[in-house]
Design a protein around this motif. Structure first.
Motif, PDB file in Angstrom:
ATOM      1  N   THR A 165      28.626-122.214   2.329  1.00 38.73           N
ATOM      2  CA  THR A 165      27.989-122.399   1.023  1.00 38.73           C
ATOM      3  C   THR A 165      26.921-123.491   1.139  1.00 38.73           C
ATOM      4  N   TRP A 166      25.940-123.413   0.258  1.00 38.82           N
ATOM      5  CA  TRP A 166      24.839-124.372   0.305  1.00 38.82           C
ATOM      6  C   TRP A 166      25.334-125.815   0.195  1.00 38.82           C
ATOM      7  N   ALA A 167      26.294-126.068  -0.675  1.00 37.97           N
ATOM      8  CA  ALA A 167      26.782-127.434  -0.894  1.00 37.97           C
ATOM      9  C   ALA A 167      27.345-128.046   0.383  1.00 37.97           C
ATOM     10  N   ASN A 168      27.893-127.202   1.276  1.00 43.86           N
ATOM     11  CA  ASN A 168      28.499-127.712   2.512  1.00 43.86           C
ATOM     12  C   ASN A 168      27.583-127.572   3.726  1.00 43.86           C
ATOM     13  N   SER A 169      26.330-127.235   3.503  1.00 47.29           N
ATOM     14  CA  SER A 169      25.430-126.931   4.617  1.00 47.29           C
ATOM     15  C   SER A 169      24.654-128.144   5.106  1.00 47.29           C
ATOM     16  N   VAL A 170      24.161-128.022   6.323  1.00 45.39           N
ATOM     17  CA  VAL A 170      23.286-129.041   6.889  1.00 45.39           C
ATOM     18  C   VAL A 170      21.993-129.120   6.077  1.00 45.39           C
ATOM     19  N   ALA A 171      21.514-127.958   5.612  1.00 47.41           N
ATOM     20  CA  ALA A 171      20.267-127.924   4.837  1.00 47.41           C
ATOM     21  C   ALA A 171      20.382-128.741   3.560  1.00 47.41           C
ATOM     22  N   ALA A 172      21.551-128.689   2.908  1.00 46.46           N
ATOM     23  CA  ALA A 172      21.737-129.465   1.679  1.00 46.46           C
ATOM     24  C   ALA A 172      21.660-130.962   1.972  1.00 46.46           C
ATOM     25  N   ALA A 173      22.265-131.377   3.083  1.00 46.61           N
ATOM     26  CA  ALA A 173      22.208-132.793   3.468  1.00 46.61           C
ATOM     27  C   ALA A 173      20.775-133.197   3.801  1.00 46.61           C
ATOM     28  N   LYS A 174      20.052-132.297   4.486  1.00 47.70           N
ATOM     29  CA  LYS A 174      18.669-132.603   4.838  1.00 47.70           C
ATOM     30  C   LYS A 174      17.774-132.649   3.607  1.00 47.70           C
ATOM     31  N   LYS A 175      18.109-131.843   2.620  1.00 48.32           N
ATOM     32  CA  LYS A 175      17.302-131.827   1.399  1.00 48.32           C
ATOM     33  C   LYS A 175      17.329-133.195   0.710  1.00 48.32           C
ATOM     34  N   LYS A 176      18.505-133.814   0.732  1.00 45.45           N
ATOM     35  CA  LYS A 176      18.606-135.148   0.138  1.00 45.45           C
ATOM     36  C   LYS A 176      17.721-136.133   0.890  1.00 45.45           C
ATOM     37  N   ALA A 177      17.716-135.993   2.228  1.00 42.57           N
ATOM     38  CA  ALA A 177      16.856-136.872   3.029  1.00 42.57           C
ATOM     39  C   ALA A 177      15.385-136.559   2.790  1.00 42.57           C
ATOM     40  N   ALA A 178      15.088-135.262   2.599  1.00 42.58           N
ATOM     41  CA  ALA A 178      13.698-134.852   2.379  1.00 42.58           C
ATOM     42  C   ALA A 178      13.148-135.445   1.095  1.00 42.58           C
ATOM     43  N   GLN A 179      14.005-135.551   0.085  1.00 39.77           N
ATOM     44  CA  GLN A 179      13.559-136.104  -1.189  1.00 39.77           C
ATOM     45  C   GLN A 179      13.165-137.566  -1.058  1.00 39.77           C
ATOM     46  N   LYS A 180      13.714-138.221  -0.049  1.00 42.61           N
ATOM     47  CA  LYS A 180      13.368-139.619   0.208  1.00 42.61           C
ATOM     48  C   LYS A 180      12.291-139.729   1.295  1.00 42.61           C
ATOM     49  N   MET A 181      11.837-138.551   1.798  1.00 39.78           N
ATOM     50  CA  MET A 181      10.889-138.530   2.908  1.00 39.78           C
ATOM     51  C   MET A 181      11.414-139.344   4.071  1.00 39.78           C
ATOM     52  N   ASP A 182      12.694-139.190   4.352  1.00 36.70           N
ATOM     53  CA  ASP A 182      13.364-139.971   5.378  1.00 36.70           C
ATOM     54  C   ASP A 182      13.440-139.175   6.664  1.00 36.70           C
ATOM     55  N   SER A 183      12.920-139.670   7.729  1.00 40.07           N
ATOM     56  CA  SER A 183      12.954-138.956   9.010  1.00 40.07           C
ATOM     57  C   SER A 183      14.122-139.403   9.878  1.00 40.07           C
ATOM     58  N   CYS A 184      15.108-140.041   9.281  1.00 38.93           N
ATOM     59  CA  CYS A 184      16.340-140.451   9.983  1.00 38.93           C
ATOM     60  C   CYS A 184      16.067-141.449  11.101  1.00 38.93           C
ATOM     61  N   GLY A 185      14.990-142.203  11.007  1.00 39.85           N
ATOM     62  CA  GLY A 185      14.739-143.288  11.943  1.00 39.85           C
ATOM     63  C   GLY A 185      14.151-142.903  13.279  1.00 39.85           C
ATOM     64  N   GLU A 186      13.794-141.639  13.499  1.00 39.71           N
ATOM     65  CA  GLU A 186      13.260-141.203  14.784  1.00 39.71           C
ATOM     66  C   GLU A 186      11.740-141.426  14.848  1.00 39.71           C
ATOM     67  N   VAL A 187      11.210-141.528  16.073  1.00 43.15           N
ATOM     68  CA  VAL A 187       9.762-141.478  16.276  1.00 43.15           C
ATOM     69  C   VAL A 187       9.373-140.018  16.138  1.00 43.15           C
ATOM     70  N   TYR A 188       8.494-139.710  15.206  1.00 38.22           N
ATOM     71  CA  TYR A 188       8.297-138.309  14.856  1.00 38.22           C
ATOM     72  C   TYR A 188       6.825-137.948  14.695  1.00 38.22           C
ATOM     73  N   VAL A 189       6.578-136.652  14.693  1.00 39.49           N
ATOM     74  CA  VAL A 189       5.249-136.121  14.401  1.00 39.49           C
ATOM     75  C   VAL A 189       4.936-136.487  12.951  1.00 39.49           C
ATOM     76  N   ALA A 190       3.793-137.148  12.730  1.00 33.41           N
ATOM     77  CA  ALA A 190       3.575-137.778  11.428  1.00 33.41           C
ATOM     78  C   ALA A 190       2.592-137.064  10.518  1.00 33.41           C
ATOM     79  N   THR A 191       1.664-136.268  11.078  1.00 34.89           N
ATOM     80  CA  THR A 191       0.624-135.662  10.239  1.00 34.89           C
ATOM     81  C   THR A 191       0.539-134.161  10.496  1.00 34.89           C
ATOM     82  N   TRP A 192      -0.059-133.449   9.546  1.00 37.76           N
ATOM     83  CA  TRP A 192      -0.234-132.006   9.705  1.00 37.76           C
ATOM     84  C   TRP A 192      -1.121-131.662  10.897  1.00 37.76           C
TER      85      TRP A 192
END
Length: 287
Positions: A188-215
Protein backbone atom coordinates in the motif's frame (compact mmCIF):
# COMPACT_ATOMS: atom_id res chain seq x y z
CA UNK A 1 24.05 -50.74 -58.58
CA UNK A 2 25.58 -47.22 -58.48
CA UNK A 3 22.27 -45.59 -59.36
CA UNK A 4 20.34 -47.38 -56.63
CA UNK A 5 22.90 -46.27 -54.03
CA UNK A 6 22.41 -42.62 -55.00
CA UNK A 7 18.65 -43.05 -54.91
CA UNK A 8 18.89 -44.53 -51.39
CA UNK A 9 20.95 -41.59 -50.16
CA UNK A 10 18.50 -39.17 -51.79
CA UNK A 11 15.54 -40.96 -50.17
CA UNK A 12 17.16 -40.82 -46.72
CA UNK A 13 17.90 -37.10 -47.17
CA UNK A 14 14.30 -36.31 -48.18
CA UNK A 15 12.98 -38.40 -45.29
CA UNK A 16 15.12 -36.48 -42.80
CA UNK A 17 13.96 -33.13 -44.26
CA UNK A 18 10.32 -34.23 -44.00
CA UNK A 19 10.87 -35.32 -40.40
CA UNK A 20 12.45 -31.99 -39.43
CA UNK A 21 9.71 -30.02 -41.19
CA UNK A 22 6.97 -32.00 -39.48
CA UNK A 23 8.40 -31.09 -36.05
CA UNK A 24 8.26 -27.35 -36.69
CA UNK A 25 5.27 -25.56 -35.13
CA UNK A 26 2.61 -24.51 -37.62
CA UNK A 27 1.20 -21.03 -38.07
CA UNK A 28 -1.66 -21.44 -35.61
CA UNK A 29 0.26 -21.05 -32.30
CA UNK A 30 1.85 -17.71 -33.24
CA UNK A 31 -1.46 -16.41 -34.63
CA UNK A 32 -3.22 -17.55 -31.44
CA UNK A 33 -0.62 -15.79 -29.27
CA UNK A 34 -0.91 -12.54 -31.24
CA UNK A 35 -4.72 -12.65 -31.16
CA UNK A 36 -4.64 -13.11 -27.38
CA UNK A 37 -2.66 -9.88 -27.06
CA UNK A 38 -5.19 -8.06 -29.24
CA UNK A 39 -7.94 -9.30 -26.87
CA UNK A 40 -5.91 -8.12 -23.88
CA UNK A 41 -5.15 -4.81 -25.66
CA UNK A 42 -1.42 -5.24 -25.01
CA UNK A 43 0.95 -4.28 -27.83
CA UNK A 44 2.44 -7.54 -29.21
CA UNK A 45 6.11 -6.64 -29.10
CA UNK A 46 8.38 -9.65 -29.50
CA UNK A 47 9.46 -9.37 -25.84
CA UNK A 48 5.85 -9.41 -24.60
CA UNK A 49 4.72 -12.03 -27.11
CA UNK A 50 7.48 -14.55 -26.46
CA UNK A 51 6.20 -15.90 -23.08
CA UNK A 52 2.75 -16.53 -24.55
CA UNK A 53 4.13 -18.36 -27.56
CA UNK A 54 6.46 -20.45 -25.39
CA UNK A 55 3.61 -21.34 -23.02
CA UNK A 56 1.39 -22.51 -25.90
CA UNK A 57 4.07 -24.88 -27.21
CA UNK A 58 5.84 -25.71 -23.91
CA UNK A 59 9.19 -24.70 -25.37
CA UNK A 60 11.91 -22.14 -24.76
CA UNK A 61 13.27 -19.86 -27.48
CA UNK A 62 16.86 -18.70 -27.46
CA UNK A 63 15.95 -15.12 -28.40
CA UNK A 64 12.95 -12.82 -28.90
CA UNK A 65 14.07 -12.55 -32.53
CA UNK A 66 13.30 -16.25 -33.07
CA UNK A 67 9.65 -15.18 -33.34
CA UNK A 68 10.24 -13.15 -36.49
CA UNK A 69 10.70 -16.01 -39.00
CA UNK A 70 7.81 -17.85 -37.32
CA UNK A 71 5.59 -14.79 -37.80
CA UNK A 72 6.70 -14.29 -41.39
CA UNK A 73 5.86 -17.92 -42.12
CA UNK A 74 2.39 -17.35 -40.67
CA UNK A 75 1.82 -14.30 -42.93
CA UNK A 76 1.76 -11.88 -40.00
CA UNK A 77 3.13 -8.33 -40.21
CA UNK A 78 6.55 -7.82 -38.61
CA UNK A 79 7.07 -4.15 -37.80
CA UNK A 80 10.64 -3.29 -36.83
CA UNK A 81 10.94 -0.53 -34.22
CA UNK A 82 13.70 1.95 -33.53
CA UNK A 83 13.09 1.47 -29.82
CA UNK A 84 16.11 -0.34 -28.24
CA UNK A 85 13.85 -2.19 -25.78
CA UNK A 86 10.81 -3.28 -27.78
CA UNK A 87 12.73 -3.77 -31.07
CA UNK A 88 9.90 -5.31 -33.09
CA UNK A 89 6.15 -5.86 -33.07
CA UNK A 90 4.15 -8.67 -34.67
CA UNK A 91 0.71 -7.64 -35.92
CA UNK A 92 -2.29 -9.18 -37.65
CA UNK A 93 -2.73 -8.08 -41.26
CA UNK A 94 -6.16 -6.67 -40.41
CA UNK A 95 -7.49 -5.50 -37.05
CA UNK A 96 -10.48 -7.57 -35.85
CA UNK A 97 -13.78 -5.67 -35.87
CA UNK A 98 -13.99 -5.92 -32.07
CA UNK A 99 -10.49 -4.49 -31.51
CA UNK A 100 -10.44 -1.16 -29.62
CA UNK A 101 -6.73 -0.43 -29.86
CA UNK A 102 -3.75 -1.19 -27.62
CA UNK A 103 -3.59 0.46 -24.20
CA UNK A 104 -0.53 2.59 -23.45
CA UNK A 105 0.52 1.45 -19.94
CA UNK A 106 2.48 4.67 -19.36
CA UNK A 107 -0.29 7.08 -20.35
CA UNK A 108 -1.10 9.68 -17.69
CA UNK A 109 -4.71 9.78 -18.89
CA UNK A 110 -7.16 8.40 -16.30
CA UNK A 111 -10.46 7.38 -17.97
CA UNK A 112 -11.58 5.12 -15.12
CA UNK A 113 -14.55 5.98 -12.85
CA UNK A 114 -13.98 7.16 -9.30
CA UNK A 115 -16.17 4.34 -8.01
CA UNK A 116 -13.69 1.77 -9.39
CA UNK A 117 -10.78 3.57 -7.73
CA UNK A 118 -12.58 3.69 -4.38
CA UNK A 119 -13.38 -0.02 -4.45
CA UNK A 120 -9.89 -0.95 -5.62
CA UNK A 121 -8.29 1.07 -2.84
CA UNK A 122 -10.48 -0.52 -0.15
CA UNK A 123 -9.87 -4.00 -1.54
CA UNK A 124 -6.08 -3.58 -1.61
CA UNK A 125 -5.91 -2.24 1.95
CA UNK A 126 -7.85 -5.31 3.14
CA UNK A 127 -6.18 -7.97 1.01
CA UNK A 128 -2.53 -7.12 0.35
CA UNK A 129 -1.21 -8.73 3.53
CA UNK A 130 -3.02 -11.99 2.74
CA UNK A 131 -2.74 -12.00 -1.06
CA UNK A 132 0.43 -10.45 -2.47
CA UNK A 133 0.07 -8.89 -5.92
CA UNK A 134 2.24 -11.25 -7.94
CA UNK A 135 2.09 -14.54 -9.83
CA UNK A 136 4.52 -17.48 -10.16
CA UNK A 137 5.36 -16.36 -13.70
CA UNK A 138 5.53 -12.57 -13.39
CA UNK A 139 6.57 -9.97 -10.86
CA UNK A 140 6.47 -6.19 -10.71
CA UNK A 141 3.61 -4.14 -12.07
CA UNK A 142 2.72 -6.57 -14.83
CA UNK A 143 2.61 -9.43 -12.33
CA UNK A 144 0.36 -7.33 -10.08
CA UNK A 145 -2.00 -6.67 -13.00
CA UNK A 146 -2.10 -10.36 -13.98
CA UNK A 147 -2.85 -11.35 -10.37
CA UNK A 148 -5.70 -8.83 -10.09
CA UNK A 149 -7.15 -9.74 -13.48
CA UNK A 150 -7.19 -13.46 -12.61
CA UNK A 151 -9.18 -12.81 -9.44
CA UNK A 152 -12.25 -11.76 -11.49
CA UNK A 153 -13.04 -8.90 -9.11
CA UNK A 154 -16.46 -7.34 -9.57
CA UNK A 155 -15.20 -3.76 -9.78
CA UNK A 156 -12.70 -4.74 -12.53
CA UNK A 157 -15.26 -6.66 -14.55
CA UNK A 158 -15.15 -5.75 -18.22
CA UNK A 159 -11.59 -4.40 -18.13
CA UNK A 160 -8.97 -6.09 -20.31
CA UNK A 161 -5.57 -7.10 -18.96
CA UNK A 162 -4.02 -4.15 -20.80
CA UNK A 163 -6.37 -1.78 -18.98
CA UNK A 164 -5.57 -3.40 -15.62
CA UNK A 165 -1.83 -2.93 -16.34
CA UNK A 166 -2.60 0.77 -16.90
CA UNK A 167 -4.68 0.89 -13.71
CA UNK A 168 -1.76 -0.54 -11.71
CA UNK A 169 0.54 2.07 -13.25
CA UNK A 170 -1.80 4.89 -12.25
CA UNK A 171 -2.30 3.34 -8.79
CA UNK A 172 1.46 3.50 -8.26
CA UNK A 173 1.67 7.01 -9.67
CA UNK A 174 -0.87 9.82 -9.61
CA UNK A 175 -3.43 7.88 -7.56
CA UNK A 176 -0.92 6.99 -4.83
CA UNK A 177 -2.68 3.75 -3.86
CA UNK A 178 0.26 1.37 -4.29
CA UNK A 179 4.04 1.54 -4.05
CA UNK A 180 7.13 -0.60 -3.56
CA UNK A 181 8.40 -1.67 -0.16
CA UNK A 182 12.11 -1.73 0.70
CA UNK A 183 12.05 -5.39 -0.27
CA UNK A 184 10.75 -4.46 -3.76
CA UNK A 185 7.32 -5.98 -3.03
CA UNK A 186 4.19 -4.08 -4.04
CA UNK A 187 2.48 -2.70 -0.97
CA UNK A 188 0.00 0.00 0.00
CA UNK A 189 1.11 3.57 -0.62
CA UNK A 190 1.22 4.39 3.11
CA UNK A 191 3.81 1.64 3.68
CA UNK A 192 5.86 2.31 0.55
CA UNK A 193 9.30 3.75 0.01
CA UNK A 194 7.71 6.30 -2.34
CA UNK A 195 5.53 7.66 0.47
CA UNK A 196 8.59 8.15 2.67
CA UNK A 197 10.44 9.83 -0.19
CA UNK A 198 7.49 12.10 -0.86
CA UNK A 199 7.82 13.54 2.63
CA UNK A 200 11.50 14.19 1.95
CA UNK A 201 10.65 15.67 -1.45
CA UNK A 202 8.34 18.20 0.16
CA UNK A 203 11.32 19.45 2.13
CA UNK A 204 13.58 19.26 -0.95
CA UNK A 205 15.81 17.04 1.16
CA UNK A 206 18.41 14.98 -0.68
CA UNK A 207 19.21 12.91 2.44
CA UNK A 208 22.64 14.51 2.85
CA UNK A 209 24.29 13.04 -0.27
CA UNK A 210 26.46 14.86 -2.82
CA UNK A 211 24.01 14.96 -5.68
CA UNK A 212 23.21 16.18 -9.16
CA UNK A 213 21.95 19.68 -8.46
CA UNK A 214 20.56 21.24 -11.66
CA UNK A 215 18.46 20.22 -14.65
CA UNK A 216 21.27 20.91 -17.17
CA UNK A 217 23.59 18.75 -15.07
CA UNK A 218 20.99 15.98 -14.95
CA UNK A 219 20.38 16.16 -18.71
CA UNK A 220 24.11 15.87 -19.34
CA UNK A 221 24.53 12.98 -16.85
CA UNK A 222 21.68 10.93 -18.32
CA UNK A 223 22.93 11.57 -21.86
CA UNK A 224 26.38 10.30 -20.89
CA UNK A 225 24.95 7.15 -19.27
CA UNK A 226 22.71 6.36 -22.24
CA UNK A 227 25.65 6.83 -24.58
CA UNK A 228 27.68 4.39 -22.44
CA UNK A 229 24.82 1.85 -22.49
CA UNK A 230 23.94 2.09 -26.19
CA UNK A 231 20.77 4.08 -25.61
CA UNK A 232 19.03 1.88 -23.05
CA UNK A 233 19.37 1.12 -19.32
CA UNK A 234 17.11 -0.34 -16.65
CA UNK A 235 15.54 2.41 -14.56
CA UNK A 236 16.66 0.58 -11.41
CA UNK A 237 20.30 0.89 -12.56
CA UNK A 238 20.25 4.56 -13.55
CA UNK A 239 21.30 6.01 -10.18
CA UNK A 240 24.30 3.69 -9.85
CA UNK A 241 25.31 4.38 -13.45
CA UNK A 242 25.21 8.16 -12.90
CA UNK A 243 27.18 7.84 -9.66
CA UNK A 244 29.84 5.74 -11.41
CA UNK A 245 29.99 8.05 -14.44
CA UNK A 246 29.91 11.45 -12.70
CA UNK A 247 30.72 10.82 -9.03
CA UNK A 248 27.44 12.49 -8.02
CA UNK A 249 24.42 10.83 -6.46
CA UNK A 250 21.04 11.33 -8.12
CA UNK A 251 18.23 11.97 -5.63
CA UNK A 252 14.85 12.43 -7.24
CA UNK A 253 13.72 14.20 -4.07
CA UNK A 254 16.16 17.03 -4.83
CA UNK A 255 14.13 17.78 -7.97
CA UNK A 256 10.80 17.62 -6.15
CA UNK A 257 9.86 14.10 -7.25
CA UNK A 258 9.14 11.06 -5.14
CA UNK A 259 9.64 8.44 -7.88
CA UNK A 260 12.40 7.95 -10.45
CA UNK A 261 9.88 7.06 -13.17
CA UNK A 262 8.26 10.48 -12.72
CA UNK A 263 11.61 12.27 -12.74
CA UNK A 264 12.86 10.75 -16.00
CA UNK A 265 9.61 11.67 -17.76
CA UNK A 266 9.71 15.27 -16.53
CA UNK A 267 9.28 17.99 -19.16
CA UNK A 268 12.77 19.30 -18.37
CA UNK A 269 14.24 16.03 -19.72
CA UNK A 270 12.25 16.11 -22.96
CA UNK A 271 14.47 15.16 -25.89
CA UNK A 272 16.97 13.43 -23.60
CA UNK A 273 15.20 10.29 -22.42
CA UNK A 274 11.93 8.44 -22.10
CA UNK A 275 10.59 5.32 -20.39
CA UNK A 276 9.65 2.00 -21.96
CA UNK A 277 8.05 -1.07 -20.38
CA UNK A 278 9.36 -4.57 -21.05
CA UNK A 279 7.55 -7.23 -19.09
CA UNK A 280 7.91 -6.28 -15.44
CA UNK A 281 10.85 -3.94 -16.06
CA UNK A 282 11.05 -0.21 -16.76
CA UNK A 283 13.85 1.00 -19.05
CA UNK A 284 15.19 4.49 -19.65
CA UNK A 285 15.81 4.97 -23.38
CA UNK A 286 17.42 7.68 -25.45
CA UNK A 287 15.03 10.04 -27.26
Amino acid sequence: KPGSSCQSVRFLFLASVMCITSERPGAQPIIQAVESMYRDRIAPTIAALRPRYEALLSLSLESDYDLIPVAQGADLVVKMLADPVDRAMILLRRDPKWFKGFVDPLSTSDPYPQQMWSELSKYLVRSLDRQPLKTPEFGGRYGAAVALHRRKLRFLQGYTLGEVVHIIQLAMGARQILGYSKGKEITTWANSVAAAKKKAAQKMDSCGEVYVATWPELRHSISQVLRDHKGCIRLSQLKDAIAWRTGSYLAETAFGYDRMSDLVTAQELEGVCGVRVQGAQLFVVRK
